[in-house]
Design an enzyme around this catalytic site. Structure first.
Site, PDB file in Angstrom:
ATOM      1  N   ARG A  55      45.999  27.125  24.897  1.00  0.00           N
ATOM      2  CA  ARG A  55      46.726  26.963  26.163  1.00  0.00           C
ATOM      3  C   ARG A  55      46.170  25.788  26.950  1.00  0.00           C
ATOM      4  NH1 ARG A  55      47.890  32.551  29.342  1.00  0.00           N
ATOM      5  NH2 ARG A  55      48.074  31.012  31.022  1.00  0.00           N
TER       6      ARG A  55
ATOM      7  N   ARG B 230      54.750  36.296  42.140  1.00  0.00           N
ATOM      8  CA  ARG B 230      53.569  35.505  42.479  1.00  0.00           C
ATOM      9  C   ARG B 230      53.593  35.045  43.928  1.00  0.00           C
ATOM     10  NH1 ARG B 230      51.988  34.284  36.952  1.00  0.00           N
ATOM     11  NH2 ARG B 230      50.100  33.143  36.772  1.00  0.00           N
TER      12      ARG B 230
ATOM     13  N   ARG C  16      38.717  31.718  26.683  1.00  0.00           N
ATOM     14  CA  ARG C  16      40.033  31.932  26.058  1.00  0.00           C
ATOM     15  C   ARG C  16      40.615  30.596  25.601  1.00  0.00           C
ATOM     16  NH1 ARG C  16      44.606  34.967  29.548  1.00  0.00           N
ATOM     17  NH2 ARG C  16      44.923  32.930  30.497  1.00  0.00           N
TER      18      ARG C  16
ATOM     19  N   ARG D 294      44.443  27.035  39.283  1.00  0.00           N
ATOM     20  CA  ARG D 294      45.244  28.265  39.147  1.00  0.00           C
ATOM     21  C   ARG D 294      44.668  29.376  40.024  1.00  0.00           C
ATOM     22  NH1 ARG D 294      44.799  29.125  33.136  1.00  0.00           N
ATOM     23  NH2 ARG D 294      46.090  30.968  33.437  1.00  0.00           N
TER      24      ARG D 294
ATOM     25  N   LYS E 195      45.429  41.052  32.643  1.00  0.00           N
ATOM     26  CA  LYS E 195      46.751  41.684  32.799  1.00  0.00           C
ATOM     27  C   LYS E 195      47.463  41.819  31.449  1.00  0.00           C
ATOM     28  CE  LYS E 195      48.284  38.570  35.815  1.00  0.00           C
ATOM     29  NZ  LYS E 195      47.127  37.684  36.014  1.00  0.00           N
TER      30      LYS E 195
HETATM   31  P1  AMP Z   1      50.262  33.380  33.255  1.00  0.00           P
HETATM   32  O1  AMP Z   1      50.480  33.524  31.789  1.00  0.00           O
HETATM   33  O2  AMP Z   1      50.791  34.516  34.065  1.00  0.00           O
HETATM   34  O3  AMP Z   1      48.820  33.015  33.593  1.00  0.00           O
HETATM   35  O4  AMP Z   1      51.125  32.122  33.716  1.00  0.00           O
HETATM   36  C1  AMP Z   1      50.880  30.832  33.200  1.00  0.00           C
HETATM   37  C2  AMP Z   1      51.651  29.817  34.033  1.00  0.00           C
HETATM   38  O5  AMP Z   1      53.061  30.078  33.954  1.00  0.00           O
HETATM   39  C3  AMP Z   1      51.341  29.808  35.512  1.00  0.00           C
HETATM   40  O6  AMP Z   1      50.182  29.061  35.835  1.00  0.00           O
HETATM   41  C4  AMP Z   1      52.611  29.185  36.072  1.00  0.00           C
HETATM   42  O7  AMP Z   1      52.636  27.786  35.841  1.00  0.00           O
HETATM   43  C5  AMP Z   1      53.680  29.802  35.187  1.00  0.00           C
HETATM   44  N1  AMP Z   1      54.174  31.086  35.754  1.00  0.00           N
HETATM   45  C6  AMP Z   1      54.046  32.315  35.210  1.00  0.00           C
HETATM   46  N2  AMP Z   1      54.605  33.246  36.002  1.00  0.00           N
HETATM   47  C7  AMP Z   1      55.086  32.591  37.082  1.00  0.00           C
HETATM   48  C8  AMP Z   1      55.742  32.995  38.279  1.00  0.00           C
HETATM   49  N3  AMP Z   1      56.000  34.299  38.528  1.00  0.00           N
HETATM   50  N4  AMP Z   1      56.099  32.041  39.169  1.00  0.00           N
HETATM   51  C9  AMP Z   1      55.842  30.745  38.933  1.00  0.00           C
HETATM   52  N5  AMP Z   1      55.203  30.282  37.849  1.00  0.00           N
HETATM   53  C10 AMP Z   1      54.814  31.193  36.924  1.00  0.00           C
END
Ligand code: AMP
Length: 190
Positions: free
Chosen positions: A134, A89, A128, A146, A14
């Site tokens: 991360r 989400r 990654r 996740r 994404k």
């Molecule tokens: P991402 O970079 O989208 O993979 O997000 C990394 C982490 O950020 C996720 O595993 C969640 O812990 C948190 N996070 C990101 N977006 C959301 C969301 N819309 N709602 C809740 N937690 C989020």
């Protein structure tokens, strides 16, 4: 105004694709994960709170995330449209997004999902993690958590947007530019 939700499990690509789309269509890219990571780096209260959930691969509480997203939208009054990456989400967040956009007399035009098999995702995320630093990409257990949360809580959004005739699925495996072309074809036809 074109507002696009870029959807898919962790590791689907994404962020990579959003970077191309924002330039091609002059959209503001909002990645909730990136905003959280920025806050963690700067040790803000929001960052400290978010980190306790993110490090385990869990979702940050809805209201915290929704308020943060609303702030990001409000900061961009001149936007031509938005690419939402990592948000919504769950259904509660999707309804909140509708409410937020209504305040600006606009709406989500499409949810475009990058479809990728789970084992490809696990491999991509662990790879990654070797360079991204991360914490949530660093162990197979957290990565699998996740992906599980994605299926338990997030995947239902497919039917949420299908019911509104706004769901588009795209094969998320292949060369990056080939995937970008698939996304462009959908957005151009909106
Ligand atoms: P991402 O970079 O989208 O993979 O997000 C990394 C982490 O950020 C996720 O595993 C969640 O812990 C948190 N996070 C990101 N977006 C959301 C969301 N819309 N709602 C809740 N937690 C989020």
């Amino acid at each position: 105004m074109k507002n696009i939700v870029l959807f898919g499990p962790p590791g689907a690509g994404k962020g990579t694709q959003a970077n191309f789309l924002k330039d091609s269509y002059d959209l503001v890219h909002i990645s909730t994960g990136d905003v959280f990571r920025y806050n963690i780096k700067n040790q803000t209260d929001l960052g400290i709170l978010a980190k306790s959930f993110m490090d385990k691969g869990d979702l940050v509480p809805d209201q915290v995330t929704i308020d943060m997203l609303a702030d990001q939208v409000a900061k961009n009054p001149q936007a031509n449209g938005f690419i939402f990456d990592g948000f919504p989400r769950n259904t509660f967040q999707a309804e909140a997004l509708d409410d937020i956009l209504k305040n600006y007399n606009t709406e989500v035009n499409a949810m475009i999902a990058l479809e990728v098999d789970d084992e490809v995702l696990v491999n991509r995320l662990l790879k990654r993690g070797e360079t991204s630093g991360r914490a949530d990409d660093s162990s197979e257990e957290i990565v699998r958590n996740r992906i599980k949360i994605y299926y338990d809580e997030t995947a239902v959004l497919k039917s949420f947007y299908e019911q509104k005739d706004k769901y588009y699925g795209v094969d998320g495996v292949g060369a990056i530019d080939a995937i970008t072309a698939r996304l462009n074809a959908i957005i151009d036809a909106l």
